[in-house]
Design a protein around this motif. Structure first.
Motif, PDB file in Angstrom:
ATOM      1  N   GLN A 160       0.830  -1.203   0.000  1.00 41.80           N
ATOM      2  CA  GLN A 160       0.000   0.000   0.000  1.00 41.80           C
ATOM      3  C   GLN A 160       0.867   1.258   0.000  1.00 41.80           C
ATOM      4  O   GLN A 160       0.546   2.249  -0.661  1.00 41.80           O
ATOM      5  CB  GLN A 160      -0.939  -0.020   1.216  1.00 41.80           C
ATOM      6  N   MET A 161       1.975   1.229   0.730  1.00 43.64           N
ATOM      7  CA  MET A 161       2.889   2.369   0.751  1.00 43.64           C
ATOM      8  C   MET A 161       3.642   2.472  -0.567  1.00 43.64           C
ATOM      9  O   MET A 161       3.962   3.563  -1.033  1.00 43.64           O
ATOM     10  CB  MET A 161       3.910   2.230   1.896  1.00 43.64           C
ATOM     11  N   LEU A 163       2.664   1.513  -3.530  1.00 42.34           N
ATOM     12  CA  LEU A 163       1.754   1.714  -4.653  1.00 42.34           C
ATOM     13  C   LEU A 163       2.034   2.987  -5.429  1.00 42.34           C
ATOM     14  O   LEU A 163       2.228   2.970  -6.642  1.00 42.34           O
ATOM     15  CB  LEU A 163       0.333   1.764  -4.098  1.00 42.34           C
ATOM     16  N   SER A 164       2.058   4.096  -4.728  1.00 43.63           N
ATOM     17  CA  SER A 164       2.182   5.391  -5.391  1.00 43.63           C
ATOM     18  C   SER A 164       2.807   6.390  -4.425  1.00 43.63           C
ATOM     19  O   SER A 164       2.342   6.570  -3.307  1.00 43.63           O
ATOM     20  CB  SER A 164       0.807   5.862  -5.844  1.00 43.63           C
ATOM     21  N   LYS A 166       2.813   9.530  -4.676  1.00 43.60           N
ATOM     22  CA  LYS A 166       1.894  10.651  -4.479  1.00 43.60           C
ATOM     23  C   LYS A 166       0.874  10.343  -3.382  1.00 43.60           C
ATOM     24  O   LYS A 166       0.653  11.150  -2.474  1.00 43.60           O
ATOM     25  CB  LYS A 166       1.176  10.947  -5.803  1.00 43.60           C
ATOM     26  N   PHE A 167       0.283   9.155  -3.456  1.00 46.08           N
ATOM     27  CA  PHE A 167      -0.698   8.762  -2.428  1.00 46.08           C
ATOM     28  C   PHE A 167      -0.026   8.672  -1.063  1.00 46.08           C
ATOM     29  O   PHE A 167      -0.559   9.147  -0.052  1.00 46.08           O
ATOM     30  CB  PHE A 167      -1.321   7.420  -2.798  1.00 46.08           C
ATOM     31  N   ARG A 170       0.702  12.119   0.383  1.00 47.17           N
ATOM     32  CA  ARG A 170      -0.532  12.797   0.811  1.00 47.17           C
ATOM     33  C   ARG A 170      -1.028  12.211   2.119  1.00 47.17           C
ATOM     34  O   ARG A 170      -1.474  12.933   3.021  1.00 47.17           O
ATOM     35  CB  ARG A 170      -1.598  12.682  -0.280  1.00 47.17           C
ATOM     36  N   LEU A 171      -0.934  10.890   2.242  1.00 48.57           N
ATOM     37  CA  LEU A 171      -1.376  10.220   3.467  1.00 48.57           C
ATOM     38  C   LEU A 171      -0.511  10.641   4.646  1.00 48.57           C
ATOM     39  O   LEU A 171      -1.007  10.857   5.757  1.00 48.57           O
ATOM     40  CB  LEU A 171      -1.319   8.697   3.276  1.00 48.57           C
ATOM     41  N   LEU A 172       0.790  10.789   4.407  1.00 47.37           N
ATOM     42  CA  LEU A 172       1.742  11.103   5.479  1.00 47.37           C
ATOM     43  C   LEU A 172       1.917  12.597   5.700  1.00 47.37           C
ATOM     44  O   LEU A 172       2.700  13.021   6.562  1.00 47.37           O
ATOM     45  CB  LEU A 172       3.115  10.490   5.151  1.00 47.37           C
ATOM     46  N   ASN A 173       1.186  13.416   4.892  1.00 48.72           N
ATOM     47  CA  ASN A 173       1.316  14.872   4.991  1.00 48.72           C
ATOM     48  C   ASN A 173       2.726  15.366   4.703  1.00 48.72           C
ATOM     49  O   ASN A 173       3.218  16.298   5.353  1.00 48.72           O
ATOM     50  CB  ASN A 173       0.880  15.357   6.375  1.00 48.72           C
ATOM     51  N   PHE A 186      11.849   6.569   7.670  1.00 45.02           N
ATOM     52  CA  PHE A 186      10.534   6.064   7.272  1.00 45.02           C
ATOM     53  C   PHE A 186      10.514   4.538   7.230  1.00 45.02           C
ATOM     54  O   PHE A 186       9.538   3.913   7.651  1.00 45.02           O
ATOM     55  CB  PHE A 186      10.122   6.641   5.917  1.00 45.02           C
TER      56      PHE A 186
ATOM     57  N   LEU B 106      -2.697   4.114 -10.375  1.00 40.58           N
ATOM     58  CA  LEU B 106      -1.829   4.672  -9.337  1.00 40.58           C
ATOM     59  C   LEU B 106      -0.433   4.084  -9.413  1.00 40.58           C
ATOM     60  O   LEU B 106       0.564   4.780  -9.209  1.00 40.58           O
ATOM     61  CB  LEU B 106      -2.407   4.395  -7.944  1.00 40.58           C
ATOM     62  N   ILE B 107      -0.360   2.793  -9.691  1.00 39.52           N
ATOM     63  CA  ILE B 107       0.921   2.086  -9.664  1.00 39.52           C
ATOM     64  C   ILE B 107       1.818   2.562 -10.799  1.00 39.52           C
ATOM     65  O   ILE B 107       3.042   2.542 -10.680  1.00 39.52           O
ATOM     66  CB  ILE B 107       0.682   0.559  -9.717  1.00 39.52           C
ATOM     67  N   GLN B 115      -3.663  10.974 -12.101  1.00 42.16           N
ATOM     68  CA  GLN B 115      -3.254  10.408 -10.828  1.00 42.16           C
ATOM     69  C   GLN B 115      -3.573  11.358  -9.672  1.00 42.16           C
ATOM     70  O   GLN B 115      -4.067  10.926  -8.625  1.00 42.16           O
ATOM     71  CB  GLN B 115      -1.745  10.088 -10.853  1.00 42.16           C
ATOM     72  N   VAL B 119      -5.904  10.506  -6.432  1.00 43.10           N
ATOM     73  CA  VAL B 119      -5.457  10.697  -5.039  1.00 43.10           C
ATOM     74  C   VAL B 119      -6.391  11.666  -4.317  1.00 43.10           C
ATOM     75  O   VAL B 119      -6.781  11.429  -3.174  1.00 43.10           O
ATOM     76  CB  VAL B 119      -3.996  11.187  -5.005  1.00 43.10           C
ATOM     77  N   ILE B 123      -7.953  10.331  -0.789  1.00 41.48           N
ATOM     78  CA  ILE B 123      -7.451  10.850   0.489  1.00 41.48           C
ATOM     79  C   ILE B 123      -8.566  11.211   1.485  1.00 41.48           C
ATOM     80  O   ILE B 123      -8.458  10.873   2.673  1.00 41.48           O
ATOM     81  CB  ILE B 123      -6.498  12.040   0.241  1.00 41.48           C
ATOM     82  N   GLU B 148      -1.465   6.831  10.406  1.00 40.58           N
ATOM     83  CA  GLU B 148      -1.378   6.741   8.951  1.00 40.58           C
ATOM     84  C   GLU B 148      -1.073   5.305   8.488  1.00 40.58           C
ATOM     85  O   GLU B 148      -1.668   4.811   7.530  1.00 40.58           O
ATOM     86  CB  GLU B 148      -0.307   7.696   8.410  1.00 40.58           C
TER      87      GLU B 148
END
Lengths: 204, 204
Positions: A160-161, A163-164, A166-167, A170-173, A186, B106-107, B115, B119, B123, B148
DNA sequence: TTTAATTAAACAAACGTTTAATTAAAACAT
DNA sequence: ATGTTTTAATTAAACGTTTGTTTAATTAAA
């Protein structure tokens, strides 16, 4: 100077990982690798056989690492799980373009033969983890859990981490330029999360 | 009879999900949808705009469901997590071709604009889950966890099963013809696993 | 009569693959 | 060691398809 065949494989792997199988042309690969267009078919026969060569070339390494952990008698079972987590996070984050390539191919249902060969290469890794958890349960070190889905959680969290970017950011700010995968802090954070998760889930 | 535009969107979504963006031709789509080739560009302008239309068409539904859970005052926080798990498993397993399409896009790191829009649509769902866990920690119902990465575990576990039927069946020791996603028992199994996992991880 | 929907045909560009010719390397006999 | 033969590596060009898109003509609807 590197072997030309290997050079093409590594160049192609990075292109496939970024742009997908259909999205990457043999002309792309030849140009990036600075070889003549016809050399790719000369060495590998076809685009699809090149793809298979990449999978074969990269696989089997992970299995060796996990096997060592499985048979290390100095470890308790939860320590083995910890070692699996360390090993998986390091390996997937480091070789992320290859693993993106593999999961990109899995998510599509094309090229059945290739998908079978990928699954054949991935499943033994899962079985090793399964053996560890099974043994841990038998010795009463672990609770009776859903083993297969626990494996899915382990691998799925990392994927999941992966994957992308960008995602992930965004998830981790985090800002856009940040590359979480190369950041030692990380990696540590992911390992810690998975270890704490598995400890509270597995241990009596 | 369905709207022709919608009919094209739904046909294209299934094709894209199975064969990827580059792997699916406009001719494929037109033939499957039984419309003239030129109608696709007539309605959507281009292949890429068609893709964007699909994402826009399908998104936002999940968010509404999660929002209801977040604001339901009858639930304790762990009950909210349970409800999120139920809702996610049902939604992703049912609309799996759409979610495969999203994660396939996404991948890859192509088509930056698309993309970003994916996202942007994903999000907010994560933020709702984040709010639930944060509130649970504040009220001392939950332990202080890595929020997260907990979200990554939740979504990642489901995605790992969704990734490939072949991998899923091999992991679960099921025969090739089995379709786990439509099996109510299997859905229940995934939900139970995630709930037990989250209970032992989150609760003091 | 005007606008929208639908069609078959054509477009140029890009695709994976093959060919035939050339150059480099290896193997061999003297 | 040398010249000769054989094999391997490399190249530019061309092959036939398929691609996304556009055009111009026709039909249906407003």
């Amino acid at each position: 100077m590197k072997d030309k065949r290997t050079h093409i494989i590594e160049t192609a792997m990075n292109l496939f990982a970024g742009k997908g199988y259909e999205g990457t042309s043999i002309r792309d690969i030849a140009e990036s690798a600075s070889v003549n267009l016809a050399m790719v078919n000369y060495y590998f026969g076809s685009k699809e056989k090149l793809f298979e060569s990449i999978v074969k070339y990269k696989s089997s390494l992970t299995r060796v690492l996990l096997d060592e952990i499985l048979h290390n008698t100095k470890f308790t079972y939860i320590e083995k799980i910890d070692a699996v987590i360390d090993s998986y996070v390091e390996r997937l984050f480091t070789h992320r373009s290859f693993h993106r390539l593999i999961y990109h191919e899995l998510i599509l249902n094309q090229r059945d033969e290739l998908q079978t060969s990928i699954v054949d290469n991935l499943i033994p890794n899962s079985i090793i983890i399964k053996n560890i958890i099974e043994a841990g349960i038998k010795k009463n070190e672990f609770k009776k859990v859903d083993i297969e889905l626990t494996i899915a959680t382990l691998i799925g969290t990392i994927n999941q981490m992966l994957l992308s970017k960008k995602f992930c950011n965004r998830l981790l700010n985090k800002e856009l330029s940040y590359v979480p995968y190369d950041d030692v802090k990380f990696r540590k954070r992911v390992k810690n999360h998975l270890k704490q998760l598995m400890h509270s889930y597995l241990i009596n």
